[in-house]
Motif scaffolding. Structure first.
Motif, short mmCIF file in Angstrom:
data_model
loop_
_atom_site.label_atom_id
_atom_site.label_comp_id
_atom_site.label_asym_id
_atom_site.label_seq_id
_atom_site.Cartn_x
_atom_site.Cartn_y
_atom_site.Cartn_z
N SER A 1 -2.89 4.05 -9.09
CA SER A 1 -3.66 2.94 -9.65
C SER A 1 -3.63 1.67 -8.80
O SER A 1 -4.12 0.63 -9.22
CB SER A 1 -3.16 2.62 -11.06
OG SER A 1 -1.77 2.32 -11.03
N HIS A 2 -3.02 1.75 -7.60
CA HIS A 2 -3.02 0.64 -6.64
C HIS A 2 -2.32 -0.62 -7.14
O HIS A 2 -2.72 -1.74 -6.84
CB HIS A 2 -4.45 0.31 -6.19
CG HIS A 2 -5.06 1.37 -5.33
ND1 HIS A 2 -5.74 2.45 -5.86
CD2 HIS A 2 -5.06 1.55 -3.98
CE1 HIS A 2 -6.15 3.24 -4.88
NE2 HIS A 2 -5.75 2.71 -3.72
N ASP B 1 0.84 -1.20 0.00
CA ASP B 1 0.00 0.00 0.00
C ASP B 1 0.88 1.25 0.00
O ASP B 1 1.61 1.51 0.96
CB ASP B 1 -0.91 -0.01 1.23
CG ASP B 1 -1.92 1.13 1.22
OD1 ASP B 1 -1.91 1.92 0.25
OD2 ASP B 1 -2.70 1.23 2.17
N LEU B 2 0.79 2.02 -1.07
CA LEU B 2 1.61 3.23 -1.21
C LEU B 2 0.84 4.51 -0.89
O LEU B 2 1.34 5.61 -1.14
CB LEU B 2 2.17 3.32 -2.63
CG LEU B 2 3.17 2.23 -3.04
CD1 LEU B 2 3.55 2.39 -4.51
CD2 LEU B 2 4.41 2.26 -2.16
N GLY B 3 -0.34 4.38 -0.36
CA GLY B 3 -1.12 5.58 -0.06
C GLY B 3 -1.50 6.32 -1.32
O GLY B 3 -2.25 5.81 -2.14
N ASP C 1 -7.91 2.72 -10.35
CA ASP C 1 -8.29 1.34 -10.61
C ASP C 1 -7.10 0.58 -11.17
O ASP C 1 -6.58 0.91 -12.23
CB ASP C 1 -9.45 1.32 -11.61
CG ASP C 1 -9.93 -0.09 -11.92
OD1 ASP C 1 -9.44 -1.04 -11.30
OD2 ASP C 1 -10.80 -0.22 -12.81
N LYS C 2 -6.67 -0.47 -10.45
CA LYS C 2 -5.51 -1.23 -10.90
C LYS C 2 -5.79 -2.00 -12.19
O LYS C 2 -4.86 -2.46 -12.86
CB LYS C 2 -5.05 -2.19 -9.81
CG LYS C 2 -6.03 -3.31 -9.49
CD LYS C 2 -5.47 -4.21 -8.40
CE LYS C 2 -6.44 -5.33 -8.05
NZ LYS C 2 -5.88 -6.19 -6.98
N ASN C 3 -7.05 -2.18 -12.53
CA ASN C 3 -7.40 -2.87 -13.77
C ASN C 3 -7.74 -1.90 -14.90
O ASN C 3 -8.13 -2.33 -15.98
CB ASN C 3 -8.60 -3.80 -13.52
CG ASN C 3 -8.28 -4.89 -12.53
OD1 ASN C 3 -7.23 -5.51 -12.58
ND2 ASN C 3 -9.20 -5.13 -11.60
N THR D 1 5.36 2.11 -11.14
CA THR D 1 3.96 2.23 -10.75
C THR D 1 3.29 3.21 -11.69
O THR D 1 3.95 3.78 -12.58
CB THR D 1 3.79 2.64 -9.28
OG1 THR D 1 2.44 2.44 -8.88
CG2 THR D 1 4.17 4.10 -9.07
N ALA D 2 1.97 3.42 -11.51
CA ALA D 2 1.24 4.25 -12.47
C ALA D 2 0.08 4.95 -11.78
O ALA D 2 -0.31 4.62 -10.66
CB ALA D 2 0.74 3.38 -13.63
#
Length: 277
Positions: A127-128, A105-107, A146-148, A139-140
């Motif tokens: 985007s989790h 978890d990167l906040g 939404d990670k998807n 990361t993005a």
């Protein structure tokens, strides 16, 4: 019966034959095909053919599909009398992929690995998801968190040995006169559009940032985000502002001072950015 007579003749003819212990390995090593389960099956069938063993039945591969009538792959080994006795061949289990390492978890996602993002265009959320491969991590951010979903901005960071690979990629762009050199305060970068499609695709605007001798960053915009920004000038401006606000968190010399924003404003404040799409 004729079948019994034929079976006895075959057994008598092959009783003195014995496959070399390393025959299967040598056949496999000599193959230039990809080392898949199918290749291993084919190699074993070839080895079994040397000692004249054929069993007409269906061959079931590791994937669960049946290849249809044909010889079953068998291993040959002599029994106590020296006769060759066919042994069923069990394919090796397929390897289980290791789970991809991430940062958890990167906040808000602005601090990941050994860098911190000081500026992102307005309307973007982490985007989790992340990937941590040690000397390369990424990361993005997108509109919905939404990670998807489809990314808008993605950042790769290269460190140590991975820097050489990225430098070679940038060098190829320079040699082809693609892109342009950019100076941001006391740091340098290279601006280019990657993956320009022959089918009309406009590619991925990318900024390569030098963050010291052993660290590089690759900042990319998706085609969707580029369309939302509207103009090439806006795209280049936002890429540079993200690059300017990207700093190291591990005290690496030359990478911790935040340069002023491209438009003279605060590098950590979103200005003239899209509200979303």
């Amino acid at each position: 019966m004729l079948e019994d007579d034929l079976r006895q003749v075959m057994a008598d003819e092959t009783a003195h034959l014995c496959a070399a212990p390393d025959l299967v390995s040598r056949v496999i090593r000599s193959s230039r095909r990809r080392r898949t389960v199918r290749t291993r099956y084919a190699a074993v069938v070839a080895a079994a053919a040397v000692v004249g063993i054929t069993v007409p039945t269906g061959l079931t591969l590791a994937s669960g599909h049946t290849a249809g009538p044909g010889p079953v792959a068998v291993m040959a080994s002599p029994d106590s009398t020296g006769s060759v006795v066919p042994q069923p061949f069990e394919p090796p289990p397929l390897p289980t992929p290791s789970p991809t390492r991430d940062f958890g978890d990167l906040g808000d996602g602005k601090a990941f690995g050994r860098v911190k993002v000081g500026y992102l265009p307005a309307g973007l959320r982490w985007s989790h998801w992340s990937i941590d491969s040690g000397d390369v991590y990424t990361t993005a951010w997108d509109y919905d968190g939404d990670k998807n979903g489809f990314y808008c901005v993605q950042i790769f960071v290269y460190e140590g040995q991975a820097v050489q690979e990225l430098d070679e990629r940038v060098r190829s762009y320079r040699d082809g006169s693609e892109g342009e050199e950019v100076t941001l305060g006391d740091r340098t970068g290279y601006l280019v559009t990657q993956n320009v499609g022959e089918d009309g695709g406009k590619g991925t605007p990318t900024f390569f940032l030098t963050m010291g001798s052993d660290r590089r960053a690759e900042i990319m915009f998706s085609p969707v985000f580029v369309k939302d920004l509207g103009t090439r000038e806006a795209v280049e401006r936002e890429l540079k502002k993200i690059a300017q606000g990207l700093t190291a968190t591990d005290g690496d010399p030359g990478t911790t001072s935040e340069a002023p924003a491209a438009d003279g404003g605060d590098a950590g404040t979103a200005t003239e950015a899209p509200a979303g799409g």
